[in-house]
Design an enzyme around this catalytic site. Structure first.
Site, PDB file in Angstrom:
ATOM      1  N   ASP A  95       0.833  -1.340   0.048  1.00 24.37           N
ATOM      2  CA  ASP A  95       0.111  -0.233   0.002  1.00 24.37           C
ATOM      3  C   ASP A  95       0.813   1.269   0.020  1.00 24.37           C
ATOM      4  O   ASP A  95       0.582   2.219  -0.588  1.00 24.37           O
ATOM      5  CB  ASP A  95      -0.903   0.053   1.000  1.00 24.37           C
ATOM      6  N   LYS A 138      -4.092  -6.028   3.176  1.00 18.01           N
ATOM      7  CA  LYS A 138      -5.006  -6.768   2.554  1.00 18.01           C
ATOM      8  C   LYS A 138      -4.813  -8.450   2.428  1.00 18.01           C
ATOM      9  O   LYS A 138      -5.657  -9.169   2.151  1.00 18.01           O
ATOM     10  CB  LYS A 138      -5.328  -6.265   1.050  1.00 18.01           C
ATOM     11  N   SER A 488      -5.300   5.108   5.057  1.00 16.94           N
ATOM     12  CA  SER A 488      -4.216   4.417   5.398  1.00 16.94           C
ATOM     13  C   SER A 488      -4.220   4.111   7.123  1.00 16.94           C
ATOM     14  O   SER A 488      -4.560   5.155   8.177  1.00 16.94           O
ATOM     15  CB  SER A 488      -2.712   4.865   5.181  1.00 16.94           C
TER      16      SER A 488
END
Length: 580
Positions: A95, A138, A488
């Site tokens: 990310d 994830k 985030s």
């Protein structure tokens, strides 16, 4: 005939799932292929449990670059315990690297791909047990979702967090410090030399980012859910303790295979409540809300954001970790780790369900009984000096978010109880970033970033760039950000995400105009758009239909199938696609 030839898949005494692919005369071709792998050497090996190692080794993700080595440790431990290990890999998205461009649109959707691919390999090959080796963002929830679909004995051991870095003044840093340094450098608050030095030292080792971001939030939550071992969330990636966790996890998995203990036996409504209670106590990432809702969906558990709000009201905020403080995960580990926090919550009496069984074969209470707080500055006692009497996350409802929105209340300055400001509206993250960079954002603004939800983005991208820029410019207490996208775990400030319904589903956020007043009330957990219903109805009549952005690739299918953030952003199921 030998046992290998005489296997009957319909036999009442079937002992191993893997016998479907390796026993009986008709499986001789499959056995030939299994011998060709080199993992199976002789007919005796065919009688042993076949154990999948679901790895997520990816060289471009620092939290996963060391997982090949950890998988080797797991394989040897499984062999030593009498099993035959078979490693396979899933994809992964970093990310931090994918932030702020097209790549971020693939992050949340990758969770579904990971779940689908792991389910495919595990089910197609009838493994007897699965050793899941996740770490970042994830990947962890995707693997948990797969484990619930397959419902095969499973254990999770994560890759562990990295060490904290150092800034030019010798202060501990995490990745969020680097994102905020961008805003500081642009504002002239940091020299180029300091900036470049920090860039090379913010992330000094392999492992998940060092703060209480999404990866570490999920890895700690697995401890209290009972699907991972104590200290899974805090033992450093580079430590011997991490390798010991791998070995112990393999041993526990082999026991679970023998006893047929499965994920759905452990992940219950009470386990999810306890996960969110720990999240509140540690001020975890807002993404945990999405992931816990998706896990509940896979487990067939009726779970709602309103449940989470009720937990938040009664669980105190005990351990404030970066980006909300200077403490990194290694500091929490040395202060007693997650077991000490769980033990403190158990001491409260009515917060957790401590008599649930876990992967250790013991109850949650038994797992943490001997673990006390070592440093009460890092982990505070609930009855002495908690950071707050309520948890670090809040679900906000109101006419701007009828189905809810999420704020990391623990990341907001304690002096702020509510915030009223003037909307400045952007239909994409990029538009907002350009406005911030060009100096258009000022104190008193509420940035509205819309059409960035699961469907609208698509992929519900994280807004770490805008939030970090606002904080880095010194406006963290004077500017709010509201979005149908997400944040985030490294984000902080007055940042409200997951607004549902999203703009692409004609949610009220699509009706906001520049200059509208918006109030965010943290005490009453509400968010109100100061526009009357008549005016909103008139605006809705003139609202242009949403036009999907993706026309090819799998993301086009994702955009057509994804559901709202308030249901976890999962894909539509058979009941919705094929209604009776």
């Amino acid at each position: 005939m030998t046992d290998t030839f005489s296997f009957n898949v319909n036999s009442d005494d079937l002992q191993k799932r893997s016998d479907h692919i390796k026993m009986g005369i008709h499986q001789a071709p499959a056995r030939s292929l299994l011998y060709a792998t080199g993992q199976v050497s002789n007919p005796e090996d065919m009688k042993k449990p076949f154990i999948a190692i679901c790895n997520s080794y990816v060289e471009i993700i620092p939290g996963h670059v060391h997982l090949r080595e950890l998988a080797d440790v797991a394989k040897q431990a499984i062999r030593d315990a009498g099993g035959i290990p078979f490693e396979f890999n899933t994809i992964g998205v970093d990310d931090g690297i994918a932030m702020g461009h097209l790549g971020m649109r693939y992050s949340l959707p990758s969770r579904e791909l990971i779940a689908d691919s792991a389910e495919t390999v595990i089910t197609a090959h009838w493994f007897d047990g699965v050793f899941f080796l996740p770490n970042c963002d994830k990947i962890t929830p995707g693997m948990i979702m797969a484990s619930l679909r397959c419902n095969v004995p499973s254990v999770f051991v994560s890759g562990g967090p990295m060490k904290a870095g150092l800034d030019p003044q010798g202060k501990a840093t995490t990745l969020s410090s680097m994102f905020e340094a961008v805003g500081a450098f642009k504002s002239g608050l940091m020299t180029e030399e300091e900036f470049l030095e920090m860039e090379q030292n913010a992330c000094p080792t392999c492992g998940s980012c060092a703060g209480m971001f999404t990866a570490n939030s999920m890895n700690t939550l697995m401890e209290v859910m009972g699907i991972a071992l104590p200290f899974n969330g805090t033992a450093l990636a580079i430590s011997d303790e991490r390798r010991d966790l791998i070995r112990d996890g393999a041993k526990q998995l082999m026991r679970m295979v023998k006893e047929n203990v499965k994920p759905r036996d452990l992940i219950t409504k009470e386990a999810l409540d306890d996960a969110m209670a720990l999240d509140m106590a540690m001020g975890g990432s807002t993404n945990t809300v999405l992931h816990v809702l998706s896990i509940a969906h896979e487990a067939g558990i009726d779970y709602d954001q309103a449940d989470i709000n009720e937990i938040a009201k009664k669980v105190p905020y005990l351990s404030k970790i970066a980006p909300s403080s200077k403490w990194a995960m290694e500091d929490v580990h040395n202060a007693g780790g997650v077991p000490a926090i769980i033990n403190e919550l158990i001491r409260m009496g009515d917060v957790l369900h401590p008599d649930r069984m876990t992967v250790t074969g013991k109850t949650l209470r038994e797992n943490v009984a001997d673990h006390e707080i070592i440093n009460d500055e890092i982990i505070r006692k609930f009855d002495v000096n908690p950071y707050s009497k309520q948890g670090g996350l809040s679900i906000l409802y109101g006419n701007l978010a009828p189905k809810g929105s999420v704020i990391k209340a623990g990341g907001v300055d304690p002096s702020i109880k509510d915030f009223t400001g003037e909307a400045i509206v952007f239909n994409s993250e990029q538009e907002a970033v350009e406005a911030i960079d060009s100096g258009q954002i000022h104190a008193g603004h509420v940035l509205i970033i819309r059409y960035e939800g699961p469907k609208g983005g698509p992929g519900m991208p994280e807004m770490l760039g805008p939030t970090s820029a606002i904080t880095g410019m010194g406006l963290g207490k004077e500017v709010a950000l509201v979005t149908d996208g997400r944040f985030s775990g490294a984000s902080r400030g007055i940042s409200v995400g997951h607004v549902s319904p999203e703009a692409a589903d004609d949610g009220p956020i699509a009706l906001v105009e520049n200059g509208d007043k918006i109030t965010i009330d943290l005490v009453n957990r509400t968010m109100h758009l100061h526009v009357d219903d008549t005016e909103l109805a008139e605006r809705h009549e003139h609202l242009k239909p949403f036009v999907p952005k993706m026309r090819n690739g799998w993301m086009a299918r994702y955009q057509a199938l994804v559901t709202s953030a308030n249901t976890g952003g999962v894909l539509k199921g058979a009941d919705e696609l094929f209604p009776s």
